[in-house]
Write a protein that holds these residues in place. Structure first.
Motif, PDB file in Angstrom:
ATOM      1  N   GLY A 346      -6.540  11.893 100.071  1.00  0.00           N
ATOM      2  CA  GLY A 346      -7.722  11.039 100.220  1.00  0.00           C
ATOM      3  C   GLY A 346      -8.890  11.738 100.893  1.00  0.00           C
ATOM      4  O   GLY A 346      -9.906  11.106 101.170  1.00  0.00           O
ATOM      5  N   MET A 347      -8.788  13.043 101.184  1.00  0.00           N
ATOM      6  CA  MET A 347      -9.867  13.737 101.899  1.00  0.00           C
ATOM      7  C   MET A 347     -10.870  14.426 100.971  1.00  0.00           C
ATOM      8  O   MET A 347     -11.890  14.941 101.429  1.00  0.00           O
ATOM      9  CB  MET A 347      -9.286  14.760 102.895  1.00  0.00           C
ATOM     10  CG  MET A 347      -8.496  14.133 104.030  1.00  0.00           C
ATOM     11  SD  MET A 347      -9.295  12.695 104.762  1.00  0.00           S
ATOM     12  CE  MET A 347     -10.687  13.472 105.556  1.00  0.00           C
ATOM     13  N   ASN A 348     -10.600  14.452  99.658  1.00  0.00           N
ATOM     14  CA  ASN A 348     -11.540  15.103  98.727  1.00  0.00           C
ATOM     15  C   ASN A 348     -12.939  14.500  98.817  1.00  0.00           C
ATOM     16  O   ASN A 348     -13.938  15.222  98.807  1.00  0.00           O
ATOM     17  CB  ASN A 348     -11.023  15.011  97.285  1.00  0.00           C
ATOM     18  CG  ASN A 348     -10.200  16.233  96.891  1.00  0.00           C
ATOM     19  OD1 ASN A 348     -10.186  17.233  97.615  1.00  0.00           O
ATOM     20  ND2 ASN A 348      -9.514  16.139  95.759  1.00  0.00           N
ATOM     21  N   GLY A 349     -13.006  13.169  98.914  1.00  0.00           N
ATOM     22  CA  GLY A 349     -14.304  12.499  98.966  1.00  0.00           C
ATOM     23  C   GLY A 349     -15.074  12.875 100.228  1.00  0.00           C
ATOM     24  O   GLY A 349     -16.268  13.218 100.170  1.00  0.00           O
ATOM     25  N   GLU A 350     -14.352  12.864 101.352  1.00  0.00           N
ATOM     26  CA  GLU A 350     -14.963  13.195 102.642  1.00  0.00           C
ATOM     27  C   GLU A 350     -15.495  14.642 102.623  1.00  0.00           C
ATOM     28  O   GLU A 350     -16.622  14.921 103.050  1.00  0.00           O
ATOM     29  CB  GLU A 350     -13.895  13.035 103.734  1.00  0.00           C
ATOM     30  CG  GLU A 350     -14.397  12.832 105.129  1.00  0.00           C
ATOM     31  CD  GLU A 350     -15.334  11.638 105.260  1.00  0.00           C
ATOM     32  OE1 GLU A 350     -16.465  11.873 105.698  1.00  0.00           O
ATOM     33  OE2 GLU A 350     -14.932  10.505 104.896  1.00  0.00           O
ATOM     34  N   ALA A 351     -14.674  15.547 102.074  1.00  0.00           N
ATOM     35  CA  ALA A 351     -15.069  16.967 102.009  1.00  0.00           C
ATOM     36  C   ALA A 351     -16.250  17.159 101.067  1.00  0.00           C
ATOM     37  O   ALA A 351     -17.168  17.949 101.337  1.00  0.00           O
ATOM     38  CB  ALA A 351     -13.883  17.813 101.552  1.00  0.00           C
ATOM     39  N   ALA A 352     -16.251  16.416  99.951  1.00  0.00           N
ATOM     40  CA  ALA A 352     -17.349  16.529  98.982  1.00  0.00           C
ATOM     41  C   ALA A 352     -18.663  16.087  99.619  1.00  0.00           C
ATOM     42  O   ALA A 352     -19.727  16.668  99.377  1.00  0.00           O
ATOM     43  CB  ALA A 352     -17.049  15.680  97.747  1.00  0.00           C
ATOM     44  N   LYS A 353     -18.564  15.040 100.471  1.00  0.00           N
ATOM     45  CA  LYS A 353     -19.755  14.532 101.148  1.00  0.00           C
ATOM     46  C   LYS A 353     -20.326  15.594 102.086  1.00  0.00           C
ATOM     47  O   LYS A 353     -21.533  15.852 102.120  1.00  0.00           O
ATOM     48  CB  LYS A 353     -19.370  13.273 101.943  1.00  0.00           C
ATOM     49  CG  LYS A 353     -20.518  12.488 102.478  1.00  0.00           C
ATOM     50  CD  LYS A 353     -20.105  11.028 102.756  1.00  0.00           C
ATOM     51  CE  LYS A 353     -21.217  10.313 103.498  1.00  0.00           C
ATOM     52  NZ  LYS A 353     -20.909  10.125 104.929  1.00  0.00           N
ATOM     53  N   LEU A 354     -19.422  16.234 102.795  1.00  0.00           N
ATOM     54  CA  LEU A 354     -19.847  17.282 103.724  1.00  0.00           C
ATOM     55  C   LEU A 354     -20.438  18.475 102.966  1.00  0.00           C
ATOM     56  O   LEU A 354     -21.478  19.031 103.354  1.00  0.00           O
ATOM     57  CB  LEU A 354     -18.628  17.732 104.544  1.00  0.00           C
ATOM     58  CG  LEU A 354     -18.942  18.438 105.849  1.00  0.00           C
ATOM     59  CD1 LEU A 354     -19.659  17.498 106.795  1.00  0.00           C
ATOM     60  CD2 LEU A 354     -17.643  18.941 106.489  1.00  0.00           C
TER      61      LEU A 354
END
Ligand code: HAM
Length: 433
Positions: A346-354
């Protein structure tokens, strides 16, 4: 398997970085000399090249990619089209079509692919790239002045030096006005008559169609005969001679060294007076890194008004070949500054945002690309991937980091690791050792 067509090739990274480096440097130099870009179509009516480059040239007589372009309708008359084998004819066509004489002296440059069906070998391709420039305009705008010839040649010397190419030679000649050349051609024909039977097949054909081209013969056995043929220097009119002397004088004054070569003839029919090539030792048989000259009658040959001009084209493939040593260092500029590693489901979205935030930081991406990983990688694999890419830092994006808004950034070489607040990331990464 379907492969690239013979004589064409793919340009792959990291070599493409060298091509981009060349394009950028060249554009900088063109800007300094007040040249502006022109883009003409990569195909034109076949007649343009037949009339512009010349029916008797190798290019037009045997190397063009030509096809009949017709629609499905019976009424649609076919038109013979050709992939451009060079760009000067296209630029002069555009000059006439858009009445560019209204602008006075035009200083134009182009960068793009050209097509010739030549036998492929080192430094010779069927699709190759040229960086070229043309100075053209009415004589009243100074287009005929030897000052322009010298300016163009000095720009080329500067350009090659700026790119870090050393050991080039400028070979210079005057091939005279059409009048001078008619007399020279006549003399060549006469001189060739008793000896041409002992020469190569190409020379026997050229002796009839275009005796000037005999001077370009590369067959070793023919050289003793070629050596004894008349020289263009003996046939230059006073005006042609004075023009050429003025060019040489300016070049000497500004310190651009050149070699006079009265055997230098160019493979295209439009040339008049100043003709030149820059050669480079490392290139082997295809040693001309660029060529050019005056084409004072080309516009008229294409149905336009009198418009003297001078230009050149660099073979970019050959230019890059002589720059290969620099390839590695230029490519090295493209290692990621930071690798963002999402850790946990579930961290792909968070990393993409960063990643999106960081990639919008112009100063940061000027220092290097921002690379984005995948949450399916275990932490170990993320580190390995970042290492393989040569990234300078790795930035971990796990659930805790996302929640706290504080991220750990690790220098992959030194192993040093610090914790940075989200808002400070770009700044801190730039400041890190
Ligand atoms: P060119 O001498 O036919 O002149 O070509 C210029 C340069 O393009 C050559 O010196 C060479 O570096 C490169 N070149 C030519 N053919 C190939 C090939 N098959 N593969 C790789 N490189 C090649 C012209 O094209 C004129 N339009 C130059 C000019 C502009 N004259 C006045 N204005």
């Amino acid at each position: 398997m379907i492969k690239a067509v013979r004589g064409t090739r793919d340009l792959l990274p990291p070599e493409t970085a060298v091509w981009n480096f060349v394009d950028e440097k060249v554009r900088e130099v063109f800007r300094a000399y007040n040249f502006q870009e022109i883009r003409t179509p990569i195909f034109e009516a076949t007649e343009l090249f037949a009339r512009g480059v010349g029916e008797e040239t190798d290019i037009v007589s045997k190397e063009m990619y030509t096809w009949e372009d017709r629609g499905r309708a019976e009424s649609d008359r076919g038109l013979s089209l050709t992939l451009r084998p060079e760009n000067t004819a296209g630029v002069v066509r555009a000059y006439i079509e858009h009445k560019l004489w209204d602008r006075g002296l035009n200083k134009l440059y182009y960068i793009g692919p050209q097509f010739r069906r030549e036998r492929p070998q080192k430094g010779r391709y069927r699709q190759f790239y040229q960086i070229g420039a043309e100075m053209i305009g009415p004589a009243t705008a100074g287009s005929e002045s030897p000052a322009r010839d010298a300016e163009l040649l000095e720009m080329l010397a500067t350009l090659l030096n700026r790119l870090g190419i050393t050991g080039w030679t400028l070979e210079l000649n005057s091939i005279g006005s059409p009048g001078d050349r008619a007399a020279f051609n006549e003399a060549l024909r006469k001189a060739l008559q008793p000896v041409v039977a002992n020469m190569c097949g190409d020379c026997q054909r050229r002796a009839v169609t275009n005796p000037l081209r005999v001077l370009d013969c590369k067959v070793p056995e023919d050289q003793p005969i070629v050596e004894k043929l008349p020289r263009i220097t003996q046939f230059l009119s006073e005006a042609s001679r004075a023009h050429f002397d003025a060019v040489c004088e300016i070049l000497t004054k500004i310190g651009v060294t050149f070699t006079l070569n009265d055997r230098l003839v160019r493979g295209l029919d439009y040339y008049t007076r100043t003709a030149f090539e820059f050669t480079h030792g490392t290139l082997g048989a295809q040693n001309a890194i660029l060529g050019g000259g005056r084409y004072d009658g080309l516009s008229e040959a294409l149905g336009g008004p009198a418009a003297p001009g001078i230009g050149f084209a660099i073979g970019e493939d050959r230019l890059v070949m002589s720059l290969q040593a620099e390839a590695a260092s230029k490519a090295a500029a493209l290692v990621p500054i930071v690798y963002i590693a999402p850790v946990g489901t579930g961290m792909n979205g968070e990393a993409a945002k960063l990643a999106r935030e960081l990639r919008q930081q112009e100063r940061l991406v000027a220092a290097g690309p921002v690379e984005l990983g995948d949450e399916n990688f275990r932490l170990k694999k993320s580190f390995e991937t970042a290492d393989k890419l040569g990234a300078r830092y790795i930035l971990i994006v796990g659930e805790n980091e996302a929640k706290s808004g504080s991220f750990s950034v690790k220098n992959l070489k030194s192993g040093q690791q610090i914790s940075v607040a989200r808002a400070d990331l770009a700044q801190k990464i730039l400041e890190l050792p």
